[in-house]
Scaffold this active site. Sequence first.
Site, short mmCIF file in Angstrom:
data_model
loop_
_atom_site.label_atom_id
_atom_site.label_comp_id
_atom_site.label_asym_id
_atom_site.label_seq_id
_atom_site.Cartn_x
_atom_site.Cartn_y
_atom_site.Cartn_z
N ASN A 83 2.27 -4.82 -3.28
CA ASN A 83 0.86 -5.18 -3.15
C ASN A 83 0.05 -3.91 -2.86
OD1 ASN A 83 -1.15 -7.32 -2.77
ND2 ASN A 83 -1.14 -6.79 -0.58
N HIS A 115 -10.29 -5.94 -2.79
CA HIS A 115 -11.40 -5.78 -1.84
C HIS A 115 -12.51 -5.07 -2.61
CE1 HIS A 115 -9.06 -7.26 1.47
NE2 HIS A 115 -8.09 -6.42 1.17
N GLU A 120 0.81 -1.23 0.00
CA GLU A 120 0.00 0.00 0.00
C GLU A 120 0.85 1.27 0.00
OE1 GLU A 120 -2.83 -0.56 3.19
OE2 GLU A 120 -3.58 -2.41 2.30
N ASP A 154 -12.10 -10.23 -1.56
CA ASP A 154 -13.42 -10.37 -0.95
C ASP A 154 -14.34 -9.39 -1.66
OD1 ASP A 154 -12.69 -7.94 0.35
OD2 ASP A 154 -12.32 -8.95 2.26
N GLU A 200 -6.02 -10.60 -1.97
CA GLU A 200 -6.88 -10.43 -0.78
C GLU A 200 -8.35 -10.35 -1.18
OE1 GLU A 200 -5.60 -7.12 1.69
OE2 GLU A 200 -3.48 -7.60 1.40
O1 9MR Z 1 -7.94 -8.39 7.81
C1 9MR Z 1 -7.03 -7.61 8.54
C2 9MR Z 1 -7.67 -7.16 9.84
O2 9MR Z 1 -7.88 -8.26 10.70
C3 9MR Z 1 -6.80 -6.12 10.52
O3 9MR Z 1 -7.47 -5.61 11.66
C4 9MR Z 1 -6.49 -5.02 9.53
C5 9MR Z 1 -5.62 -3.96 10.18
O4 9MR Z 1 -5.18 -3.01 9.30
O5 9MR Z 1 -5.83 -5.54 8.41
C6 9MR Z 1 -6.65 -6.40 7.69
O6 9MR Z 1 -5.99 -6.84 6.54
C7 9MR Z 1 -5.63 -5.84 5.60
C8 9MR Z 1 -4.37 -6.30 4.91
O7 9MR Z 1 -3.37 -6.59 5.84
C9 9MR Z 1 -3.88 -5.26 3.91
N1 9MR Z 1 -4.89 -4.90 2.97
C10 9MR Z 1 -6.20 -4.55 3.55
C11 9MR Z 1 -6.68 -5.63 4.49
C12 9MR Z 1 -8.06 -5.30 5.03
O8 9MR Z 1 -8.01 -4.15 5.81
#
Ligand code: 9MR
Length: 441
Positions: free
Chosen positions: A167, A203, A126, A234, A232
């Site tokens: 990513n 997402h 990111e 969803d 990732e």
């Molecule tokens: O799914 C993850 C969630 O449990 C955490 O609280 C969150 C914290 O930032 O991160 C989520 O995963 C993220 C991933 O690491 C990076 N891309 C976005 C995902 C969804 O927020």
Amino acid sequence: MREEAEPTGRFIGTAINDGLLSNSTYRGIAATEFSSVTAENAMKWDAVEPQRGQFNWAGGDRLVQFAQQNDQLVYGHTLVWHSQMPQWLQNGSFSNTELRTIMTDHVTTQAGRYRGQVQRWDVVNEAFNEDGTFRQSKFYQQLGESYIADAFRAARAADPNAKLFINDYNTEVRNAKSDGLFRLVQRLKSQGVPIDGVGFQSHLIVGNVNGPAIQQNLQRFADLGLEVAITELDIRMRTPSDSTKLQQQARDYRAVADACLAVSACSGITVWGISDRDSWVPGTFPGEGDACPWDSDYRPKPAYEALKAAFADAGGGPGDGPDDPGDEPDEPDEPDDPNACTAVFTVSNRWATGSVVSVTVRTTQALNGWRAEFELPAGVTVANGWNGSFSQSGNRVTVTNAAYNGTVQAGGTVSFGFQTGGGSAQDGTAVSLGGQRCAAG
Ligand code: 9MR
């Protein structure tokens, strides 16, 4: 899904919350439906180094162990990210030189610890704003763009065999953000920075998925000579769900899968969680959710069936597709195209009770998943093999691609090897590929 994905040469992965692995339903789905796992949180910097110099690898280790038990790939997530940084790092004040060292040390320590056990790393996560400019993370603010190249170099040095990814989200289709990412990747490539792939988080929102646009965008990155992956996935909706929304969601999942499957450099798809019960979505987007392939009771949704069907429709080696209706997979070889492949079958070492063999097959056709077959002398068996999955019935051996070498370009080669027991194989043994007898090469 795992079974359907295998012949396509792509992985199907999921984010894993290692705390949930003690739930037998969760664990069972994770083990059987997926060929790759990503730690949802356990490998992030705040999890692995909560206090400076104090490491906690427990969650990451559990994930790696689970993957090894279940013959799965591990997708490492993530080494350098503005979010989920430990407090000491987030709030600490460091000189630029110090910060660069902290970052590269972290990459070296973590990628080094899992050397040989993690096949892909999100080295940088990111890095961009929505308008395609760089996100003003602590790393960017203090170190400028060069933090990215440094992170990749440190990762390569720590684990030369892991594939190194950048990513991001909202980069799935062509837009200002993915253009920014594209230009960065071009620069990194031209500077010789060791980057292997680009991850597209995906997402997404039900009803808002443009498969062909995703395919086109993945392809332009692939054309830079990189691997691409959906990392990732969803697809959320306004809750509660109903059957119309669930059907649309299934079509959207299918569209993403088809986009990946249409790009030969797309190595796989990871979904961001198994069940709606455990998803991050409702906590971040109030009123939205139901974004995963399994519902809150771990029942498969139409989205699951759609993903599975996408792989099933794309699978099957050459000769098993709809273009060849008469070619049954288990029929004996029919050399109807003697020029389809050439094979070199070499015994590189032999002794009284065994031998080591390497096989290289050149194909004239592009392959998405392959199956090679040959016969061994009576009583000789494959003791162990590499770069493929081996099975033997009588003296006939079938080898299918491993997760990472199923995609072969027209004119490219497939290589695998094995050791025999009970005697030696013979140089120049005939090999067939996808039911076509190959010429000796
Ligand atoms: O799914 C993850 C969630 O449990 C955490 O609280 C969150 C914290 O930032 O991160 C989520 O995963 C993220 C991933 O690491 C990076 N891309 C976005 C995902 C969804 O927020």
